[in-house]
Design an enzyme around this catalytic site. Structure first.
Site, PDB file in Angstrom:
ATOM      1  N   ASP A 185      -5.920  11.679   5.168  1.00 30.12           N
ATOM      2  CA  ASP A 185      -5.565  10.256   4.988  1.00 30.12           C
ATOM      3  C   ASP A 185      -6.844   9.416   5.012  1.00 30.12           C
ATOM      4  O   ASP A 185      -7.952   9.938   5.209  1.00 30.12           O
ATOM      5  CB  ASP A 185      -4.575   9.805   6.083  1.00 30.12           C
ATOM      6  CG  ASP A 185      -3.658   8.669   5.595  1.00 30.12           C
ATOM      7  OD1 ASP A 185      -4.183   7.600   5.203  1.00 30.12           O
ATOM      8  OD2 ASP A 185      -2.433   8.843   5.612  1.00 30.12           O
TER       9      ASP A 185
ATOM     10  N   HIS B 131       5.888   6.972  -4.366  1.00 27.17           N
ATOM     11  CA  HIS B 131       6.601   5.706  -4.629  1.00 27.17           C
ATOM     12  C   HIS B 131       5.739   4.472  -4.291  1.00 27.17           C
ATOM     13  O   HIS B 131       6.130   3.351  -4.572  1.00 27.17           O
ATOM     14  CB  HIS B 131       7.981   5.669  -3.924  1.00 27.17           C
ATOM     15  CG  HIS B 131       7.944   5.274  -2.485  1.00 27.17           C
ATOM     16  ND1 HIS B 131       9.003   4.640  -1.861  1.00 27.17           N
ATOM     17  CD2 HIS B 131       6.985   5.429  -1.536  1.00 27.17           C
ATOM     18  CE1 HIS B 131       8.693   4.417  -0.595  1.00 27.17           C
ATOM     19  NE2 HIS B 131       7.480   4.884  -0.373  1.00 27.17           N
TER      20      HIS B 131
END
Ligand SMILES: C[S@@+](CC[C@H](N)C(=O)[O-])C[C@H]1O[C@@H](n2cnc3c(N)ncnc32)[C@H](O)[C@@H]1O
Length: 356
Positions: A223, A261
């Protein structure tokens, strides 16, 4: 306007109710936030039996002059499904409250507590961009969030610790429940794998659940620096910082939960191509996507509306969107993958297994 015709006036009045109802819809959200802030679910849970209104009032951290308003807050929260009213005997005057399945998920100590989710979604940092929505339609900014803050959501999270923590907590809450169902119902997806990278894996909730069930699997949580900074390597889990648009650590499987998304098709193609490059074992290798699939909700109108809400939330905050199966297939094949399988068993989300 002719109001003589009763049908006509009834239709107009029904339309008026609809407009009032939709305009007031934020009251459900804000009442929910208030219930969480005041810890109402925890207070009722601690009472351990249907809680009379007077007991609830005296247990809440409120000013005495607000006592008479609690019943009204409880009334709207009961209507929206967070509490049920209980009358022990027919003669009992005072109403008592019990928790529902939804408010049990708002208990601080529940293993799948979701309290952090409404907290971040309803924080002014995420709500204020909505006031820019119509303005955004007239400008060239990528998102209303950008119009409001002059930078992307991810850059803002990198320089505003409050958003970073609120957001990471909310993702942890969401992923605890989802990962537990994934392990319970889709364990086979991870059988035989040797290494896995959770791309955009947050603070490692999904990886911890997988690593617990597959101790031999070498796992990486990948991340941005502000998310994994300071997180310690434990057992078979490593934390690696980086940018998924540049390079992803190699492994034979990649997890993308609630990632695609957040991005538009062009950005998703870049991410999926980076995933394909990172997959070492082209025969066994796979990408495991956990995300919304529009259109497979059948007749469940609450689920359908929640997916539409989620889609517009993505439009306001980030450059992403929700996709139907056709959109997913197009993305997956355009990125050079050969096949996919959708398993719709995660409520709002589905598990999409993609093979190299
Ligand atoms: C919606 S969160 C999902 C977190 C986690 N997968 C989960 O479901 O709990 C999106 C994650 O993508 C990360 N992210 C955003 N841009 C990224 C980038 N360029 N490279 C790597 N991670 C990124 C964010 O920091 C965030 O943790």
């Amino acid at each position: 306007m002719d109001f003589d015709n009763e049908d006509h006036s009834a239709k107009l009045l029904r339309a008026q109710i609809h407009i009032f109802n939709q305009t007031f819809s934020f009251i459900n959200s804000m009442s929910l936030k208030c219930a969480i802030d005041l810890c109402i679910p925890d207070v009722i849970h601690k009472y351990d039996q249907p809680m009379p209104l007077s007991q609830l009032i005296s247990a809440l951290p409120i000013h005495p002059c607000k006592a008479s308003f609690v019943a009204r807050l409880m009334q709207i929260l009961t209507h929206s499904g967070f509490f049920t009213q209980h009358n022990a005997t027919e003669n009992e005057q005072e109403v008592s409250y019990v928790l529902t399945d939804a408010s049990r998920l708002l208990l601080k100590d529940h293993p799948f507590s979701l309290t952090s989710l409404p907290k971040v979604i309803l924080d002014p940092i995420l709500v204020n961009p909505w006031f820019q929505l119509s303005n955004w339609f007239t400008n060239e900014d990528p998102t209303p969030f950008h119009t409001e803050n002059g930078m992307t959501f991810w850059d803002f999270a990198g320089c505003e610790p409050k958003l970073n923590h609120l957001f990471n907590d909310a993702m942890t809450n969401d992923t605890r429940l989802v990962s537990s169902v994934v392990i319970e119902k889709c364990k086979g997806v991870f059988e035989g794998l040797e290494s896995l990278v959770d791309v955009g894996g947050g603070t490692g909730t999904m990886v911890k659940a997988i690593a617990n069930s597959f101790p031999q699997l070498k796992c990486i949580v990948f991340d941005l620096p502000h998310v994994v900074d300071g997180l310690q390597e434990t057992g078979n889990i490593k934390y690696v910082e980086g940018d998924m648009f540049e390079a992803i650590p190699s492994a034979d499987s990649i997890v993308l939960k609630s990632i695609l998304h957040n991005w538009n098709d062009e950005e998703c193609l870049k991410i999926l191509k980076r995933c394909k490059e990172a997959i070492t074992n082209k025969d066994k290798g796979k990408v495991i996507i956990i995300d919304v699939v529009l259109g497979n909700e059948k007749e469940d109108s609450e689920l359908n509306q929640t997916k539409l809400f989620y889609d517009v939330e993505m439009m306001v905050l980030v450059t992403g969107k929700e996709r139907n199966e056709r959109d997913w297939a197009k993305l997956i094949f355009s990125a050079g993958f050969s096949n996919y399988k959708i398993t719709p068993i995660l409520g709002l989300r589905s598990l999409i297994e993609v093979h190299a």
